[in-house]
Motif scaffolding. Sequence first.
Motif, PDB file in Angstrom:
ATOM      1  N   GLN A   7      16.963  63.573  33.673  1.00  0.00           N
ATOM      2  CA  GLN A   7      15.916  63.633  32.675  1.00  0.00           C
ATOM      3  C   GLN A   7      15.481  62.416  32.110  1.00  0.00           C
ATOM      4  OE1 GLN A   7      14.437  66.631  31.647  1.00  0.00           O
ATOM      5  NE2 GLN A   7      15.775  67.951  32.540  1.00  0.00           N
ATOM      6  N   GLY A   8      15.099  61.507  33.023  1.00  0.00           N
ATOM      7  CA  GLY A   8      14.617  60.175  32.713  1.00  0.00           C
ATOM      8  C   GLY A   8      15.440  59.311  32.182  1.00  0.00           C
ATOM      9  N   ILE A   9      17.019  59.558  32.232  1.00  0.00           N
ATOM     10  CA  ILE A   9      17.929  58.523  31.980  1.00  0.00           C
ATOM     11  C   ILE A   9      18.815  58.152  33.134  1.00  0.00           C
ATOM     12  CG2 ILE A   9      17.658  58.938  29.392  1.00  0.00           C
ATOM     13  CD1 ILE A   9      20.432  60.397  29.669  1.00  0.00           C
ATOM     14  N   SER A  10      19.531  56.959  32.972  1.00  0.00           N
ATOM     15  CA  SER A  10      20.373  56.780  34.073  1.00  0.00           C
ATOM     16  C   SER A  10      21.814  56.421  33.311  1.00  0.00           C
ATOM     17  CB  SER A  10      19.938  55.283  34.473  1.00  0.00           C
ATOM     18  OG  SER A  10      20.853  54.629  35.599  1.00  0.00           O
ATOM     19  N   LEU A  11      22.556  57.428  33.657  1.00  0.00           N
ATOM     20  CA  LEU A  11      23.812  57.557  33.153  1.00  0.00           C
ATOM     21  C   LEU A  11      25.135  56.882  33.959  1.00  0.00           C
ATOM     22  CD1 LEU A  11      25.526  59.226  30.768  1.00  0.00           C
ATOM     23  CD2 LEU A  11      25.658  60.906  32.196  1.00  0.00           C
ATOM     24  N   PRO A  12      25.770  55.991  33.326  1.00  0.00           N
ATOM     25  CA  PRO A  12      26.726  55.325  34.200  1.00  0.00           C
ATOM     26  C   PRO A  12      27.788  56.328  34.123  1.00  0.00           C
ATOM     27  CG  PRO A  12      26.083  53.927  32.450  1.00  0.00           C
ATOM     28  CD  PRO A  12      25.219  55.083  31.960  1.00  0.00           C
ATOM     29  N   ARG A  13      28.433  56.400  35.518  1.00  0.00           N
ATOM     30  CA  ARG A  13      29.439  57.565  36.017  1.00  0.00           C
ATOM     31  C   ARG A  13      30.687  57.288  35.077  1.00  0.00           C
ATOM     32  NH1 ARG A  13      29.687  59.404  41.767  1.00  0.00           N
ATOM     33  NH2 ARG A  13      30.409  61.074  40.565  1.00  0.00           N
ATOM     34  N   LEU A  14      30.925  56.174  34.633  1.00  0.00           N
ATOM     35  CA  LEU A  14      32.376  56.053  33.970  1.00  0.00           C
ATOM     36  C   LEU A  14      31.866  55.418  32.557  1.00  0.00           C
ATOM     37  CD1 LEU A  14      35.401  55.988  33.866  1.00  0.00           C
ATOM     38  CD2 LEU A  14      35.158  53.527  34.904  1.00  0.00           C
ATOM     39  N   GLY A  15      32.410  56.082  31.493  1.00  0.00           N
ATOM     40  CA  GLY A  15      32.057  55.551  30.207  1.00  0.00           C
ATOM     41  C   GLY A  15      33.299  55.453  29.214  1.00  0.00           C
ATOM     42  N   LEU A  16      33.216  55.198  28.248  1.00  0.00           N
ATOM     43  CA  LEU A  16      34.079  55.145  27.161  1.00  0.00           C
ATOM     44  C   LEU A  16      34.017  56.244  26.062  1.00  0.00           C
ATOM     45  CD1 LEU A  16      36.646  53.249  26.089  1.00  0.00           C
ATOM     46  CD2 LEU A  16      35.098  52.164  24.548  1.00  0.00           C
ATOM     47  N   GLY A  66      20.190  47.976  28.482  1.00  0.00           N
ATOM     48  CA  GLY A  66      21.149  47.962  29.452  1.00  0.00           C
ATOM     49  C   GLY A  66      22.447  48.684  28.938  1.00  0.00           C
ATOM     50  N   LEU A  67      22.324  49.468  27.929  1.00  0.00           N
ATOM     51  CA  LEU A  67      23.526  50.105  27.326  1.00  0.00           C
ATOM     52  C   LEU A  67      23.022  51.771  27.242  1.00  0.00           C
ATOM     53  CD1 LEU A  67      26.562  49.999  26.081  1.00  0.00           C
ATOM     54  CD2 LEU A  67      25.287  49.371  24.033  1.00  0.00           C
ATOM     55  N   HIS A  68      24.021  52.463  27.361  1.00  0.00           N
ATOM     56  CA  HIS A  68      23.725  54.015  27.219  1.00  0.00           C
ATOM     57  C   HIS A  68      24.785  54.495  25.956  1.00  0.00           C
ATOM     58  CE1 HIS A  68      23.225  58.297  28.118  1.00  0.00           C
ATOM     59  NE2 HIS A  68      24.515  58.307  27.737  1.00  0.00           N
ATOM     60  N   VAL A  69      24.199  54.982  25.108  1.00  0.00           N
ATOM     61  CA  VAL A  69      24.918  55.486  23.961  1.00  0.00           C
ATOM     62  C   VAL A  69      24.848  56.977  23.735  1.00  0.00           C
ATOM     63  CG1 VAL A  69      25.422  55.244  21.457  1.00  0.00           C
ATOM     64  CG2 VAL A  69      24.792  53.056  22.779  1.00  0.00           C
ATOM     65  N   THR A  70      25.747  57.819  23.623  1.00  0.00           N
ATOM     66  CA  THR A  70      25.641  59.132  23.491  1.00  0.00           C
ATOM     67  C   THR A  70      26.318  59.416  22.261  1.00  0.00           C
ATOM     68  OG1 THR A  70      25.929  59.725  25.901  1.00  0.00           O
ATOM     69  CG2 THR A  70      26.484  61.284  24.314  1.00  0.00           C
ATOM     70  N   THR A  71      25.783  60.182  21.272  1.00  0.00           N
ATOM     71  CA  THR A  71      26.279  60.871  20.038  1.00  0.00           C
ATOM     72  C   THR A  71      26.106  62.368  20.017  1.00  0.00           C
ATOM     73  OG1 THR A  71      26.979  60.437  17.975  1.00  0.00           O
ATOM     74  CG2 THR A  71      24.409  60.119  18.369  1.00  0.00           C
ATOM     75  N   LYS A  72      26.503  62.975  18.993  1.00  0.00           N
ATOM     76  CA  LYS A  72      26.489  64.467  19.069  1.00  0.00           C
ATOM     77  C   LYS A  72      26.494  64.967  17.754  1.00  0.00           C
ATOM     78  CE  LYS A  72      29.991  64.220  22.644  1.00  0.00           C
ATOM     79  NZ  LYS A  72      30.769  62.969  22.028  1.00  0.00           N
ATOM     80  N   VAL A  73      25.850  66.246  17.672  1.00  0.00           N
ATOM     81  CA  VAL A  73      25.744  66.944  16.293  1.00  0.00           C
ATOM     82  C   VAL A  73      26.851  67.843  16.201  1.00  0.00           C
ATOM     83  CG1 VAL A  73      23.826  68.392  17.228  1.00  0.00           C
ATOM     84  CG2 VAL A  73      24.390  68.099  14.609  1.00  0.00           C
ATOM     85  N   TRP A  74      27.349  68.161  15.102  1.00  0.00           N
ATOM     86  CA  TRP A  74      28.707  68.910  15.178  1.00  0.00           C
ATOM     87  C   TRP A  74      28.113  70.735  14.789  1.00  0.00           C
ATOM     88  CZ3 TRP A  74      33.240  69.150  16.692  1.00  0.00           C
ATOM     89  CH2 TRP A  74      34.325  70.012  16.089  1.00  0.00           C
ATOM     90  N   HIS A  75      28.996  71.522  15.276  1.00  0.00           N
ATOM     91  CA  HIS A  75      28.498  72.933  15.564  1.00  0.00           C
ATOM     92  C   HIS A  75      28.192  73.438  13.824  1.00  0.00           C
ATOM     93  CE1 HIS A  75      32.291  75.172  13.790  1.00  0.00           C
ATOM     94  NE2 HIS A  75      32.764  73.745  14.193  1.00  0.00           N
ATOM     95  N   GLU A  76      28.650  72.904  12.822  1.00  0.00           N
ATOM     96  CA  GLU A  76      28.302  73.364  11.464  1.00  0.00           C
ATOM     97  C   GLU A  76      27.035  72.805  11.058  1.00  0.00           C
ATOM     98  OE1 GLU A  76      31.424  71.873   9.574  1.00  0.00           O
ATOM     99  OE2 GLU A  76      33.141  73.431   9.958  1.00  0.00           O
TER     100      GLU A  76
END
Length: 272
Positions: A7-16, A66-76
Amino acid sequence: MDHLQTQGISLPRLGLGTFRMQGDVCRAAVESALALGYRHIDTAEMYANEDAVGRAIASSVVPRRGLHVTTKVWHENLAPDAIRRTFDTSLKKLGLEFVDLYLVHWPSRSMNLPAVFETMVKLKEEGLTRAIGVANFTMALLKTTVEEIRAPIACNQIEYHVMLGQSKVKRCLDNKGIPLVAYSPLLQGCAASDATLMEIGKKHNATGGQVALKWLLDQHGVAAIPKPSRAESQKANLDALNVELDSDDRRAIGALPKDKRLVNPGFAPVWD
């Protein structure tokens, strides 16, 4: 480091992963990971550490692009106004102008899926997140999201490791061209002491944990986000990329039990 294109991003296969890391411990872990070469950092609203992650990123010399950052929204917080409010708070805590991937952390039984993804897509269209995705979605939820709502899902982040078979969900994702991001890839530390994995590791001058991690990363369309806080463990996970498993190793791993689910909260969906 290999990447997955989605979807248009390049996701490093090993993350922290950063679950259960907070404050200075989290900041130091992210700083050491970035110094070692990690370029994929995973956090979430629920982890209560986005500010610490943001401080580590701010102190790094790694260029933002050069950095990929993921965050998430909680189910509530899956009502449209709550998603927007939560996202704005996450972005402020991270100190970023955008994130690379924004996920629905867990599905909610009361969520309005079309409204959820209408809001998520707007965030993408506004350039506030480069891509959107889901976590802990079942095949039925994926089918609705992708085939009916036609949301541009970049990944499904789920528990996946050598002792949890996810073949049905993975086959569904593969058919739709959606990557699987594996959390708890080292069985929350238990992979290191498993006799089968340790024996395989001896063949390759590796640990049981490195064997478990490489087994995942050898698979098409899979990324993994182990969460070591110590620099030596972070480096060991990077070194797992050099392990070369053979067919005998994969048969032995395939014979391990595949029903060990570690993460199953009361609000979880009915698993496939």
